[in-house]
Design a protein around this motif. Structure first.
Motif, short mmCIF file in Angstrom:
data_model
loop_
_atom_site.label_atom_id
_atom_site.label_comp_id
_atom_site.label_asym_id
_atom_site.label_seq_id
_atom_site.Cartn_x
_atom_site.Cartn_y
_atom_site.Cartn_z
N ARG A 55 0.20 3.36 -6.73
CA ARG A 55 -1.01 2.59 -6.40
C ARG A 55 -1.94 2.50 -7.60
O ARG A 55 -2.62 1.50 -7.78
CB ARG A 55 -1.72 3.21 -5.20
CG ARG A 55 -0.92 3.06 -3.90
CD ARG A 55 -1.62 3.72 -2.73
NE ARG A 55 -2.90 3.09 -2.43
CZ ARG A 55 -3.05 2.02 -1.68
NH1 ARG A 55 -1.99 1.47 -1.13
NH2 ARG A 55 -4.22 1.49 -1.46
N SER A 58 -0.51 -0.13 -9.97
CA SER A 58 -0.70 -1.49 -9.48
C SER A 58 -2.18 -1.88 -9.41
O SER A 58 -2.50 -3.05 -9.20
CB SER A 58 -0.07 -1.66 -8.10
OG SER A 58 -0.74 -0.84 -7.17
N LEU A 60 -4.31 -0.68 -7.12
CA LEU A 60 -4.84 -0.58 -5.76
C LEU A 60 -5.67 0.70 -5.59
O LEU A 60 -6.39 0.86 -4.62
CB LEU A 60 -3.70 -0.59 -4.74
CG LEU A 60 -2.95 -1.91 -4.62
CD1 LEU A 60 -1.73 -1.77 -3.74
CD2 LEU A 60 -3.86 -3.01 -4.10
N ALA A 80 -6.45 -5.07 -9.42
CA ALA A 80 -5.04 -5.31 -9.06
C ALA A 80 -4.60 -6.74 -9.33
O ALA A 80 -3.52 -6.97 -9.86
CB ALA A 80 -4.83 -4.96 -7.59
N ARG A 81 -5.46 -7.70 -9.02
CA ARG A 81 -5.01 -9.09 -9.10
C ARG A 81 -4.78 -9.58 -10.53
O ARG A 81 -4.10 -10.58 -10.75
CB ARG A 81 -5.99 -10.02 -8.37
CG ARG A 81 -7.31 -10.19 -9.05
CD ARG A 81 -8.28 -10.92 -8.16
NE ARG A 81 -9.57 -11.03 -8.78
CZ ARG A 81 -9.95 -12.08 -9.51
NH1 ARG A 81 -9.14 -13.09 -9.69
NH2 ARG A 81 -11.14 -12.10 -10.06
N THR A 85 1.50 -6.98 -11.46
CA THR A 85 2.59 -6.09 -11.08
C THR A 85 3.23 -6.68 -9.83
O THR A 85 2.59 -7.42 -9.09
CB THR A 85 2.08 -4.68 -10.72
OG1 THR A 85 1.17 -4.79 -9.62
CG2 THR A 85 1.38 -4.03 -11.89
N VAL A 87 4.64 -5.51 -6.44
CA VAL A 87 4.80 -4.34 -5.57
C VAL A 87 5.68 -4.70 -4.38
O VAL A 87 5.43 -5.70 -3.70
CB VAL A 87 3.44 -3.82 -5.06
CG1 VAL A 87 3.62 -2.54 -4.27
CG2 VAL A 87 2.49 -3.58 -6.22
N ARG A 154 9.48 -12.74 -4.06
CA ARG A 154 8.06 -13.08 -4.09
C ARG A 154 7.38 -12.41 -5.29
O ARG A 154 6.52 -13.01 -5.94
CB ARG A 154 7.40 -12.62 -2.79
CG ARG A 154 5.94 -12.99 -2.69
CD ARG A 154 5.35 -12.55 -1.37
NE ARG A 154 5.24 -11.10 -1.28
CZ ARG A 154 4.69 -10.46 -0.24
NH1 ARG A 154 4.24 -11.15 0.79
NH2 ARG A 154 4.63 -9.15 -0.22
N TYR A 158 6.21 -14.72 -10.19
CA TYR A 158 5.18 -14.86 -11.21
C TYR A 158 5.44 -13.99 -12.43
O TYR A 158 4.53 -13.68 -13.20
CB TYR A 158 3.79 -14.60 -10.62
CG TYR A 158 3.67 -13.32 -9.83
CD1 TYR A 158 3.99 -13.28 -8.47
CD2 TYR A 158 3.25 -12.14 -10.43
CE1 TYR A 158 3.90 -12.10 -7.75
CE2 TYR A 158 3.15 -10.97 -9.71
CZ TYR A 158 3.47 -10.95 -8.37
OH TYR A 158 3.38 -9.78 -7.67
N ALA B 179 -3.32 -9.06 -3.09
CA ALA B 179 -4.09 -8.73 -4.29
C ALA B 179 -3.17 -8.49 -5.48
O ALA B 179 -3.42 -9.00 -6.58
CB ALA B 179 -4.95 -7.49 -4.04
N GLY B 182 -1.96 -11.51 -7.09
CA GLY B 182 -2.93 -12.19 -7.95
C GLY B 182 -4.06 -12.90 -7.23
O GLY B 182 -4.78 -13.69 -7.82
N ALA B 183 -4.22 -12.62 -5.93
CA ALA B 183 -5.25 -13.33 -5.17
C ALA B 183 -6.60 -12.62 -5.28
O ALA B 183 -6.67 -11.40 -5.29
CB ALA B 183 -4.85 -13.42 -3.71
#
Lengths: 376, 277
Positions: A55, A58, A60, A80-81, A85, A87, A154, A158, B179, B182-183
């Motif tokens: 966490r 990433s 979080l 995080a955004r 990463t 996850v 998913r 990116y 998150a 990337g949001a």
């Protein structure tokens, strides 16, 4: 590209990470790196802090001390955004109201990519994870393994810096689990994205990882290849957590391990052990040899005479519990392959000579840095 | 005999208890719920459709219905936005006094509506705590705004109460996943949290609206009950009944009954659909 291999920063580097929740320290001085295309498994029991490490990497969770960097860039303060990463959560966390395609394309949609770009990339990923005929379905219509592949696709969409897997096989049954982890390892080796897995399952760790970091109470006890960690455990915890191990307590005397009548010659040692220092003899169940007294070859290190107390058949091998005929009457666990059991069948009550082929000596203090391994 | 009955009960395919219990259930509901509802329709139509239509299209009746729907709409809009916000804050953050806030939000369900109306009068009325400082141009009481205020008060916890449990049981890793992908917070709320709440939002809105349209106790105190000015549909029914104009009262009652029946049908069937969607 300038510089050589050794100058290149690691894909992921975690340095001096510490974290407390209230008065409880969950992580203490965690250091490790993941190279490009490498799979590192953080192995530990629940409460060992492995999830917290994931966490923090990433974004979080925030660390109290230490840094996380990707390719040499310090990302410790990024939310995080902005870390990029991927996850893969234990529950997969697929968005239930979005189709497989929408789930996979979500990261690109957030990044404002053109519709046609998103479509091409989703096509590519759906093919990569073999979900062509399921692309219009909702996550709830997929099996656990398929959902996991959607979660991976998913995250890959990116092009993340690192993939982080949070006990990804926890929710699946044993058979599927074995098949899936092979599939995922193959996939990860194909796409060469550095990955960190966390698990409490030692078999999973041995099979998946290029390297394994064994965590105990918020600290890394040992990090190395599966072979190193299994064959040369540096602490008692590692020896017992990763596979089974027999442990005999004794002292270092005259270049030997001594425990009552048992004497194991440690050979010409580079040991920095004091005479009389208490040490432990650690060895795997499969490294014990049992023979009827007359047959034990001298090339094994003799342990002691023993009595077979229990014999059970566990699939590919036989598992025995024996009692050494020493003053302390220690119990040992021994496993023998099928070839061995058919040549030398043993039953409860049989008397055997025991020898050990491969062992480790660990100092009997948790702070000791001296250790020594020996194969006969 | 009793031995026979208990034997029958355990015979497969012939469970006497089942038809008996269903019949008992319907019999109990008949005088309590079904017959009163039926009589509205029977009486409403008894004088003939023409008469019914005339009563319904009387200017004051139309005004009352319109006023009820418009004031309920605004009360619903407000309580929906508030309920969503309150549920999000209370479900996502732990803080000192959190439980106290939850209790405060829920209190209006426990307060008699007449008391609620009275309380509003004591605050905003001409001699009220705050009302006494308002100039005549800004008087709230005895205007349609007072009806909206009363509706907001009595339906305050409804939308919140439907949305909050859904948010609380929602898998947090969905928002965390969003998150890490990337949001921003807002994007996560819009793309991930809101879709999960769709059913609860529609349900909460319908519940709030239905409850507002039917509100009587608080409205009669704060609205002034002026026919054609601040008289809502339930007040209209009460006024016409008092004046002995049973048909006039009945026509509006039929509309309200049909309306609530529709709302609950939508609630019942659409929520499953929305949730599955």
């Amino acid at each position: 590209m300038q510089g050589n291999e050794s100058n290149k920063p690691a894909a992921v580097e975690v340095s001096n990470l510490s974290k407390s929740f209230g008065a409880t320290a969950v992580l203490r001085d965690i250091n490790f790196a993941v190279e490009e295309g490498e799979i590192v498994v953080l192995l530990g029991a629940s409460g060992s802090g492995k999830t917290t490490i994931l966490r923090i990497i990433s974004g979080l969770e925030t660390q109290d001390e230490g840094t996380v960097s990707f390719d040499g860039r310090d990302v410790s303060e990024l939310p995080a955004r902005l870390r990029s990463t991927g996850v893969i959560f234990q529950s997969y966390a697929l968005f239930p109201k979005m189709s497989v395609e929408k789930n996979i394309g979500y990261g690109l949609r957030l990044r404002g990519r053109a519709k046609s770009d998103i479509r091409d990339r989703v096509d590519e990923l759906v093919k990569l994870v073999h979900l062509e005929e399921h692309r219009k379905k909702r996550p709830s219509q997929l099996s656990g393994g398929q959902q996991q592949r959607v979660a991976i696709a998913r995250a890959l969409a990116y092009e993340p810096e690192v993939l982080l897997f949070d006990e990804p096989f926890g929710a699946l049954d044993a058979q599927i689990r074995t098949r899936l982890r092979r599939e995922i390892r193959t996939l990860l080796k194909e796409i060469k994205v550095p990955s960190i897995f966390i698990t409490h399952d030692q078999e999973e760790a041995l099979e998946l990882g290029d390297r394994i970091a064994v965590l105990n109470a918020g600290q890394i006890e040992q990090i190395g290849t599966p072979f190193e960690v299994y064959m040369y455990p540096q602490t008692e915890f590692v020896a017992t957590f990763l596979g089974a191990a027999n442990i005999l307590a004794g002292t270092f005397e005259n270049g030997s391990f001594r425990s009552g009548e048992i004497a194991i010659d440690l050979g010409d040692t580079e040991l920095r052990l004091r005479e009389g220092q208490s040490i432990k003899l650690v060895f795997r169940p499969e490294d014990v040899f049992l023979r009827k007294p007359e047959n034990l070859k001298q090339s094994y290190q003799n342990l002691a005479e023993a009595v077979v107390e229990e014999v059970s058949f566990v699939g590919a091998f036989e598992r025995l519990q024996i009692r050494l005929e020493t003053e302390e009457a220690q119990h040992l666990i021994v496993t023998r392959p099928k070839t061995e059991t058919s040549m030398n069948p043993l039953a409860e009550g049989d008397r055997v000579s025991t020898g050990v082929v491969r062992f480790r000596i660990l100092p009997n203090s948790p702070l000791g840095s001296e250790m020594f391994a020996k194969s006969v | 005999m009793s031995a026979n009955l208990s034997n029958l009960r355990h015979t497969r395919g012939f469970d006497l208890v089942k038809p008996l219990s269903v019949a008992a259930l319907v019999l109990m509901m008949l005088p309590l719920i079904l017959l009163p509802l039926a009589s509205i329709f029977i009486f409403g139509m008894s004088a003939g459709l023409d008469k019914f239509w005339d009563s319904l299209t009387a200017p004051d009746a139309i005004f009352a219905l319109k006023l009820s729907f418009v004031t309920s709409f605004w009360a619903t809009a407000f309580n929906l936005v508030f309920g969503l916000f309150a549920a999000y804050v209370l479900a996502r953050y732990q803080f000192w006094g959190r439980n106290a806030i939850i209790v405060l939000i829920s209190i209006p369900t426990a307060i008699p509506t007449a008391v609620a109306g009275f309380a509003l009068l004591l605050l905003w009325g001409p001699y009220g705590l705050l009302g006494q400082y308002l100039s005549d141009d800004y008087r709230i009481m005895f205007t349609p705004y007072a009806i909206i205020l009363a509706n907001i008060f009595v339906t305050f916890p409804l939308a919140f109460g439907v949305i909050m449990p859904v948010l609380e049981t929602m898998d947090r890793s969905l928002e965390e996943a969003s998150a890490t992908i990337g949001a921003s917070r807002w994007q996560t709320f819009w793309h991930v949290t809101m879709p999960a709440l769709r059913g609860a939002i529609v349900g909460g809105a319908l519940l709030t609206f239905a409850r507002s349209v039917g509100e009587f106790g608080s409205t009669i105190l704060v609205s002034g009950n002026l026919s054609g000015k601040t008289q809502t549909a339930p007040l209209y029914i009460f006024a016409k009944f008092n004046e002995g104009q049973i048909e006039a009262a009945n026509a509006v009652a039929v509309v309200l009954a049909v309306f609530s029946f529709l709302i609950f049908s939508i609630l019942f069937f659409a929520r499953d659909w929305l949730e599955a969607e």
